[in-house]
Design a protein around this motif. Structure first.
Motif, PDB file in Angstrom:
ATOM      1  N   PHE A 109       0.819  -1.213   0.000  1.00  0.00           N
ATOM      2  CA  PHE A 109       0.000   0.000   0.000  1.00  0.00           C
ATOM      3  C   PHE A 109       0.856   1.269   0.000  1.00  0.00           C
ATOM      4  CE2 PHE A 109      -2.718  -3.236   1.962  1.00  0.00           C
ATOM      5  CZ  PHE A 109      -3.866  -3.104   1.202  1.00  0.00           C
TER       6      PHE A 109
ATOM      7  N   LEU B 123       0.936   4.055  -2.724  1.00  0.00           N
ATOM      8  CA  LEU B 123      -0.283   4.849  -2.911  1.00  0.00           C
ATOM      9  C   LEU B 123      -0.162   6.249  -2.312  1.00  0.00           C
ATOM     10  CD1 LEU B 123      -3.025   2.146  -2.203  1.00  0.00           C
ATOM     11  CD2 LEU B 123      -2.299   3.056  -4.416  1.00  0.00           C
TER      12      LEU B 123
ATOM     13  N   SER C  53      -5.131   9.728   5.398  1.00  0.00           N
ATOM     14  CA  SER C  53      -4.847   8.926   4.206  1.00  0.00           C
ATOM     15  C   SER C  53      -3.386   8.504   4.163  1.00  0.00           C
ATOM     16  CB  SER C  53      -5.203   9.719   2.940  1.00  0.00           C
ATOM     17  OG  SER C  53      -6.588   9.994   2.887  1.00  0.00           O
TER      18      SER C  53
ATOM     19  N   VAL D 207      -2.035   4.380   4.424  1.00  0.00           N
ATOM     20  CA  VAL D 207      -1.276   3.614   3.428  1.00  0.00           C
ATOM     21  C   VAL D 207       0.173   3.378   3.850  1.00  0.00           C
ATOM     22  CG1 VAL D 207      -2.746   4.424   1.555  1.00  0.00           C
ATOM     23  CG2 VAL D 207      -0.639   5.669   2.074  1.00  0.00           C
TER      24      VAL D 207
ATOM     25  N   GLN E 117      -3.310  -0.190   4.894  1.00  0.00           N
ATOM     26  CA  GLN E 117      -4.686  -0.335   4.410  1.00  0.00           C
ATOM     27  C   GLN E 117      -5.071   0.871   3.575  1.00  0.00           C
ATOM     28  OE1 GLN E 117      -6.723  -0.564   8.187  1.00  0.00           O
ATOM     29  NE2 GLN E 117      -7.002   1.645   8.311  1.00  0.00           N
ATOM     30  N   LEU E 118      -6.095   0.678   2.744  1.00  0.00           N
ATOM     31  CA  LEU E 118      -6.615   1.797   1.975  1.00  0.00           C
ATOM     32  C   LEU E 118      -7.409   2.723   2.893  1.00  0.00           C
ATOM     33  CD1 LEU E 118      -7.940  -0.050  -1.201  1.00  0.00           C
ATOM     34  CD2 LEU E 118      -5.927   1.422  -1.068  1.00  0.00           C
TER      35      LEU E 118
END
Length: 287
Positions: A167, A170, A242, A246, A251-252
């Motif tokens: 992740f 991202l 956010s 990540v 995790q998103l």
């Protein structure tokens, strides 16, 4: 018979309005940045070098600045407030702080450089070689120098403590959203500052308030339920959560974080450029 004639006319007006929306409102900010990308890159690099040319440590301040902030936060929250997480060790907690602190520093420096950028570049208002729209953008990009270095340090730290995951890449998408939001906001604030010079002083105070209200060294779960709506009013809340999701939590971001983040970034970027384009027509009367 009347409806048969009205329907094609309605469809024509609808699609024509839709086309104008894209061609005159949505596309122009993207086209402007792409068209002048080389000029922006060169002027941004030169500005970064110029800002640090007169100091003894020069570009080393790009490393020292985030590390000083991180050290202060870590000491205050680890040893004075004695904040502890059941699932995070001390090193991981420091990395969590870094995940929030670095984007905050990038955002705050963009504000610091950007709000007064138009007033400070009055000689460029009628310059066709370097459009005035690019001045706030350049200020935002210059403010990102600290974040670029800080992110590099953070990725090294995450590698050392074994926190990199699938992740992690991202964060680049979140960074793009942050940049779009910052540029749009600075377009608005820098144009307003031409007419209301108090804006730059107000922004300096608001930046300090945002630092306290942003979940840099604490999580949403630590905030009393009655005060959580205040978090939702802070745009940095969506950005910082956010990054932490990540980079540290593997995790998103949840949809309640991701959808507002993308929406506010695009709306600010497109709306900010539209606002600036209309305000710049009378800049020369005030600077």
């Amino acid at each position: 018979m009347l409806n048969k004639h009205l329907k094609p006319r309605f469809l024509y007006n609808f699609f024509n309005s839709f086309r104008l929306l894209f061609s005159e409102v949505i596309f122009p900010p993207f086209v402007t940045l792409w068209r002048h990308r080389s000029m922006l890159y060169q002027t941004t690099i030169n500005e970064i070098k110029t800002r640090h040319a007169g100091s003894m440590l020069g570009l080393l301040w790009l490393f020292i600045y985030p590390l000083l902030f991180l050290g202060t936060y870590a000491i205050v929250y680890l040893y004075i407030f004695k904040v502890r997480f059941p699932t995070l060790g001390s090193n991981e907690y420091v990395a969590l702080i870094f995940c929030g602190l670095i984007p905050f520093l990038g955002f705050s420096e963009a504000l610091s450089y950007g709000v007064s950028s138009v007033v400070a570049s009055a000689n460029l208002i009628k310059n066709t070689l370097f459009p005035i729209e690019l001045v706030p953008v350049k200020a935002v990009l210059v403010g990102q120098a600290t974040q670029v270095v800080g992110m590099g340090l953070l990725l090294v730290a995450l590698t050392i403590i074994g926190k990199l995951s699938i992740f992690s890449p991202l964060f680049l998408f979140i960074w793009i959203c942050q940049l779009l939001f910052s540029m749009g906001l600075i377009w608005i604030l820098s144009s307003l500052n031409v007419y209301i010079r108090d804006i730059q002083n107000i922004v300096a105070v608001l930046t300090l308030i945002l630092m306290m209200l942003s979940p840099i060294a604490y999580t949403e779960a630590m905030v009393p339920a009655a005060m959580r709506p205040l978090l939702a009013m802070n745009p940095l809340y969506y950005i910082i959560i956010s990054y932490q999701s990540v980079l540290m939590l593997h995790q998103l971001p949840s949809t309640r974080i991701l959808i507002p983040l993308v929406s506010m970034s695009l709306f600010a970027f497109i709306g900010g450029f539209w606002f600036f384009s209309r305000m710049k027509k009378i800049f020369s009367d005030y600077v």
